[in-house]
Motif scaffolding. Structure first.
Motif, PDB file in Angstrom:
ATOM      1  N   LEU A  65     -59.597  42.844   0.258  1.00 57.14           N
ATOM      2  CA  LEU A  65     -60.383  42.411  -0.499  1.00 57.14           C
ATOM      3  C   LEU A  65     -59.444  42.353  -2.069  1.00 57.14           C
ATOM      4  CD1 LEU A  65     -62.840  41.447  -1.530  1.00 57.14           C
ATOM      5  CD2 LEU A  65     -63.493  43.570  -2.248  1.00 57.14           C
ATOM      6  N   ASP A  66     -59.437  41.271  -2.559  1.00 59.14           N
ATOM      7  CA  ASP A  66     -58.774  41.124  -3.898  1.00 59.14           C
ATOM      8  C   ASP A  66     -59.984  40.685  -5.015  1.00 59.14           C
ATOM      9  OD1 ASP A  66     -57.504  40.634  -6.244  1.00 59.14           O
ATOM     10  OD2 ASP A  66     -55.872  39.603  -5.259  1.00 59.14           O
ATOM     11  N   LEU A  67     -60.283  41.421  -6.012  1.00 60.62           N
ATOM     12  CA  LEU A  67     -61.547  40.856  -6.918  1.00 60.62           C
ATOM     13  C   LEU A  67     -60.529  40.622  -8.161  1.00 60.62           C
ATOM     14  CD1 LEU A  67     -63.901  43.962  -6.693  1.00 60.62           C
ATOM     15  CD2 LEU A  67     -64.105  41.710  -5.603  1.00 60.62           C
ATOM     16  N   GLY A  68     -60.747  39.356  -8.343  1.00 62.29           N
ATOM     17  CA  GLY A  68     -59.906  38.651  -9.665  1.00 62.29           C
ATOM     18  C   GLY A  68     -58.781  38.248  -9.025  1.00 62.29           C
ATOM     19  N   CYS A  69     -58.772  37.568  -7.789  1.00 67.54           N
ATOM     20  CA  CYS A  69     -57.484  36.998  -7.041  1.00 67.54           C
ATOM     21  C   CYS A  69     -56.582  35.857  -7.673  1.00 67.54           C
ATOM     22  CB  CYS A  69     -57.784  36.679  -5.721  1.00 67.54           C
ATOM     23  SG  CYS A  69     -58.908  35.075  -5.383  1.00 67.54           S
ATOM     24  N   GLY A  70     -57.227  35.203  -8.613  1.00 69.83           N
ATOM     25  CA  GLY A  70     -56.569  34.088  -9.052  1.00 69.83           C
ATOM     26  C   GLY A  70     -56.212  33.209  -7.893  1.00 69.83           C
ATOM     27  N   PRO A  71     -54.848  32.572  -8.016  1.00 69.16           N
ATOM     28  CA  PRO A  71     -54.325  31.839  -6.805  1.00 69.16           C
ATOM     29  C   PRO A  71     -54.074  32.497  -5.603  1.00 69.16           C
ATOM     30  CG  PRO A  71     -52.706  31.993  -8.560  1.00 69.16           C
ATOM     31  CD  PRO A  71     -53.740  32.980  -8.971  1.00 69.16           C
ATOM     32  N   GLY A  72     -54.439  34.037  -5.455  1.00 66.15           N
ATOM     33  CA  GLY A  72     -54.657  34.502  -4.117  1.00 66.15           C
ATOM     34  C   GLY A  72     -52.973  35.136  -3.604  1.00 66.15           C
ATOM     35  N   GLU A  73     -52.062  35.233  -4.636  1.00 66.76           N
ATOM     36  CA  GLU A  73     -50.738  35.534  -4.339  1.00 66.76           C
ATOM     37  C   GLU A  73     -50.512  36.736  -3.443  1.00 66.76           C
ATOM     38  OE1 GLU A  73     -47.578  34.136  -3.996  1.00 66.76           O
ATOM     39  OE2 GLU A  73     -48.520  32.515  -4.410  1.00 66.76           O
ATOM     40  N   TRP A  74     -51.205  37.935  -3.629  1.00 63.89           N
ATOM     41  CA  TRP A  74     -51.426  38.992  -3.163  1.00 63.89           C
ATOM     42  C   TRP A  74     -51.764  38.851  -1.782  1.00 63.89           C
ATOM     43  CZ3 TRP A  74     -49.320  43.806  -4.515  1.00 63.89           C
ATOM     44  CH2 TRP A  74     -48.866  43.866  -6.104  1.00 63.89           C
ATOM     45  N   LEU A  75     -52.982  38.385  -1.815  1.00 64.47           N
ATOM     46  CA  LEU A  75     -53.560  38.253  -0.179  1.00 64.47           C
ATOM     47  C   LEU A  75     -52.743  37.228   0.631  1.00 64.47           C
ATOM     48  CD1 LEU A  75     -57.287  37.143  -1.304  1.00 64.47           C
ATOM     49  CD2 LEU A  75     -56.285  39.484  -0.633  1.00 64.47           C
ATOM     50  N   LEU A  76     -52.098  36.080  -0.090  1.00 65.65           N
ATOM     51  CA  LEU A  76     -51.221  35.185   0.721  1.00 65.65           C
ATOM     52  C   LEU A  76     -50.047  36.168   1.633  1.00 65.65           C
ATOM     53  CD1 LEU A  76     -51.217  32.211  -1.317  1.00 65.65           C
ATOM     54  CD2 LEU A  76     -52.493  32.375   0.769  1.00 65.65           C
ATOM     55  N   ARG A  77     -49.496  36.847   0.580  1.00 64.56           N
ATOM     56  CA  ARG A  77     -48.398  37.813   1.090  1.00 64.56           C
ATOM     57  C   ARG A  77     -48.771  39.007   1.763  1.00 64.56           C
ATOM     58  NH1 ARG A  77     -44.295  37.673  -4.308  1.00 64.56           N
ATOM     59  NH2 ARG A  77     -44.996  35.451  -4.911  1.00 64.56           N
ATOM     60  N   ALA A  78     -50.300  39.193   1.594  1.00 65.16           N
ATOM     61  CA  ALA A  78     -50.530  40.303   2.770  1.00 65.16           C
ATOM     62  C   ALA A  78     -50.717  39.556   4.016  1.00 65.16           C
ATOM     63  CB  ALA A  78     -51.732  40.895   2.070  1.00 65.16           C
ATOM     64  N   LEU A  79     -51.085  38.549   3.937  1.00 66.01           N
ATOM     65  CA  LEU A  79     -51.364  37.804   5.276  1.00 66.01           C
ATOM     66  C   LEU A  79     -50.092  37.325   5.951  1.00 66.01           C
ATOM     67  CD1 LEU A  79     -54.323  35.443   3.950  1.00 66.01           C
ATOM     68  CD2 LEU A  79     -54.433  37.110   5.805  1.00 66.01           C
ATOM     69  N   ARG A  80     -49.214  36.863   5.259  1.00 67.73           N
ATOM     70  CA  ARG A  80     -47.994  36.348   5.943  1.00 67.73           C
ATOM     71  C   ARG A  80     -47.025  37.559   6.869  1.00 67.73           C
ATOM     72  NH1 ARG A  80     -46.466  33.478   1.015  1.00 67.73           N
ATOM     73  NH2 ARG A  80     -45.287  34.968   0.350  1.00 67.73           N
ATOM     74  N   GLY A  81     -46.897  37.422   7.918  1.00 64.70           N
ATOM     75  CA  GLY A  81     -46.125  38.061   8.686  1.00 64.70           C
ATOM     76  C   GLY A  81     -46.932  39.248   9.231  1.00 64.70           C
ATOM     77  N   ARG A  82     -48.468  39.064   9.031  1.00 61.85           N
ATOM     78  CA  ARG A  82     -49.175  40.344   9.345  1.00 61.85           C
ATOM     79  C   ARG A  82     -50.317  39.640  10.207  1.00 61.85           C
ATOM     80  NH1 ARG A  82     -47.762  42.051   4.468  1.00 61.85           N
ATOM     81  NH2 ARG A  82     -46.689  43.906   4.231  1.00 61.85           N
ATOM     82  N   PRO A  83     -50.092  39.318  11.292  1.00 59.58           N
ATOM     83  CA  PRO A  83     -51.271  38.196  12.086  1.00 59.58           C
ATOM     84  C   PRO A  83     -52.667  39.090  12.078  1.00 59.58           C
ATOM     85  CG  PRO A  83     -49.572  38.690  13.447  1.00 59.58           C
ATOM     86  CD  PRO A  83     -49.074  39.352  12.206  1.00 59.58           C
ATOM     87  N   GLY A  84     -52.595  40.501  11.954  1.00 56.49           N
ATOM     88  CA  GLY A  84     -53.733  41.144  12.389  1.00 56.49           C
ATOM     89  C   GLY A  84     -54.616  41.421  11.002  1.00 56.49           C
ATOM     90  N   VAL A  85     -53.929  41.043  10.041  1.00 54.63           N
ATOM     91  CA  VAL A  85     -54.757  41.089   8.569  1.00 54.63           C
ATOM     92  C   VAL A  85     -55.836  39.851   8.399  1.00 54.63           C
ATOM     93  CG1 VAL A  85     -54.394  41.120   6.199  1.00 54.63           C
ATOM     94  CG2 VAL A  85     -53.025  42.508   7.504  1.00 54.63           C
ATOM     95  N   ARG A  86     -56.913  40.251   7.831  1.00 59.08           N
ATOM     96  CA  ARG A  86     -57.668  39.219   7.218  1.00 59.08           C
ATOM     97  C   ARG A  86     -58.128  39.814   5.695  1.00 59.08           C
ATOM     98  NH1 ARG A  86     -59.546  36.552  11.491  1.00 59.08           N
ATOM     99  NH2 ARG A  86     -61.045  35.375  10.277  1.00 59.08           N
ATOM    100  N   ALA A  87     -58.371  38.674   5.028  1.00 62.08           N
ATOM    101  CA  ALA A  87     -58.540  38.804   3.654  1.00 62.08           C
ATOM    102  C   ALA A  87     -59.575  37.927   2.867  1.00 62.08           C
ATOM    103  CB  ALA A  87     -56.905  38.254   2.852  1.00 62.08           C
ATOM    104  N   THR A  88     -59.884  38.558   1.514  1.00 66.53           N
ATOM    105  CA  THR A  88     -61.171  37.856   1.036  1.00 66.53           C
ATOM    106  C   THR A  88     -60.722  37.892  -0.296  1.00 66.53           C
ATOM    107  OG1 THR A  88     -62.851  38.509   2.661  1.00 66.53           O
ATOM    108  CG2 THR A  88     -63.483  37.996   0.230  1.00 66.53           C
ATOM    109  N   GLY A  89     -60.606  36.754  -1.124  1.00 63.90           N
ATOM    110  CA  GLY A  89     -60.334  36.795  -2.531  1.00 63.90           C
ATOM    111  C   GLY A  89     -61.683  36.243  -3.398  1.00 63.90           C
ATOM    112  N   VAL A  90     -61.896  36.820  -4.563  1.00 66.01           N
ATOM    113  CA  VAL A  90     -63.049  36.604  -5.433  1.00 66.01           C
ATOM    114  C   VAL A  90     -62.346  36.348  -6.894  1.00 66.01           C
ATOM    115  CG1 VAL A  90     -64.981  37.230  -6.433  1.00 66.01           C
ATOM    116  CG2 VAL A  90     -64.402  38.076  -4.123  1.00 66.01           C
ATOM    117  N   ASP A  91     -62.896  34.992  -7.345  1.00 68.92           N
ATOM    118  CA  ASP A  91     -62.435  34.728  -8.643  1.00 68.92           C
ATOM    119  C   ASP A  91     -63.367  33.700  -9.054  1.00 68.92           C
ATOM    120  OD1 ASP A  91     -59.624  35.174 -10.161  1.00 68.92           O
ATOM    121  OD2 ASP A  91     -60.362  33.257 -10.916  1.00 68.92           O
ATOM    122  N   ILE A  92     -63.183  33.322 -10.593  1.00 66.40           N
ATOM    123  CA  ILE A  92     -64.177  32.564 -11.303  1.00 66.40           C
ATOM    124  C   ILE A  92     -63.612  31.133 -11.461  1.00 66.40           C
ATOM    125  CG2 ILE A  92     -65.871  34.344 -12.162  1.00 66.40           C
ATOM    126  CD1 ILE A  92     -64.360  33.471 -14.776  1.00 66.40           C
TER     127      ILE A  92
END
Length: 245
Positions: free
Chosen positions: A41-68
């Motif tokens: 979970l990324d609170l204040g994810c913006g364009p989601g770079e941390w989440l996208l990098r977490a997902l790349r190469g880790r097919p078992g990871v699932r992610a949620t991003g929250v931003d206004i």
């Protein structure tokens, strides 16, 4: 010119909205996601770079991003589609402080967005509320590397020094298990990218109604940085676990 558009343009060449190099982001994520099957979970994810990098190469990871920011979330969605990870990414447009999670997360992070919660400790409280047992928090926060001037305080706001920042974290019931202090090179690259990307857009679009304001904003930011907080400000990204938990 609204703040959302400024941020979008300013991060064109440095999509991670914090002073960290790609190698530093990768190293922190490797420490934070040892199994590769975590929910993030990324609170204040913006364009989601941390989440996208977490997902790349880790097919078992699932992610949620929250931003206004609709602009930032649209960018995250498009990038996720291009990378083939959209099916594992959920994006929510709402204030990060108001988000209610449907389940706990093994990693909850907020990098450079503590202002959305009113400071470091309220951000830790918010992240901890969504954390699974034995989960990790990854939080990025500024600190004073050297005593700030009154002008620095006007620009950045009140911060502790690094020992004081860690003391606040540990007193709140968290134990650092890893961390990264952004180097001068990382901080300079971030500021040059922020001001340069915004200025370049203004110069490339001289007829745009926001061009003059964008250039003025880039110039003012560059001046505040070079003549002020460049000499005093640092940035720490801390990987935390609950003390005794």
């Amino acid at each position: 010119m609204n703040r959302e558009l400024i941020s979008h343009l300013a991060h064109t060449h440095h999509p991670v909205a914090a002073p960290l190099a790609d190698t530093s982001v990768a190293r922190l994520l490797d420490r934070a996601l040892p199994r590769g099957t975590e929910r993030v979970l990324d609170l204040g994810c913006g364009p989601g770079e941390w989440l996208l990098r977490a997902l790349r190469g880790r097919p078992g990871v699932r992610a949620t991003g929250v931003d206004i920011s609709a602009t930032a979330l649209d960018r995250a969605s498009r990038t996720a589609e291009a990378l083939g990870v959209a099916d594992r990414l959920t994006l929510r447009r709402e204030p990060a402080a108001e988000y209610t999670a449907p389940h706990p997360f093994e990693l909850a992070l907020s990098i450079g967005a503590t202002h959305a919660f009113g400071g470091l400790l309220p951000t830790l409280d918010a992240l901890g509320a969504h954390l699974a047992p034995d989960g990790h928090v990854l939080i990025g926060e500024g600190y004073w590397e050297h005593p700030p001037t009154p002008a620095d305080l006007d620009v950045i706001g009140p911060l502790a020094d690094l020992p004081g920042t860690v003391d606040q974290v540990t007193a709140a019931g968290w134990t650092p298990v890893y961390g990264h202090l952004s180097t001068r090179e990382e901080r300079d690259d971030y500021e040059w990218s922020w001001t340069g990307s915004l200025a370049a857009w203004a110069l490339d679009h001289p007829g745009h109604p926001d061009s003059a304001e964008a250039l003025a904003t880039a110039t003012a930011h560059r001046t505040e940085w070079l003549r002020g907080y460049r000499a005093t400000w640092g940035f720490a990204t801390l990987l935390l676990r609950r003390t005794g938990g």
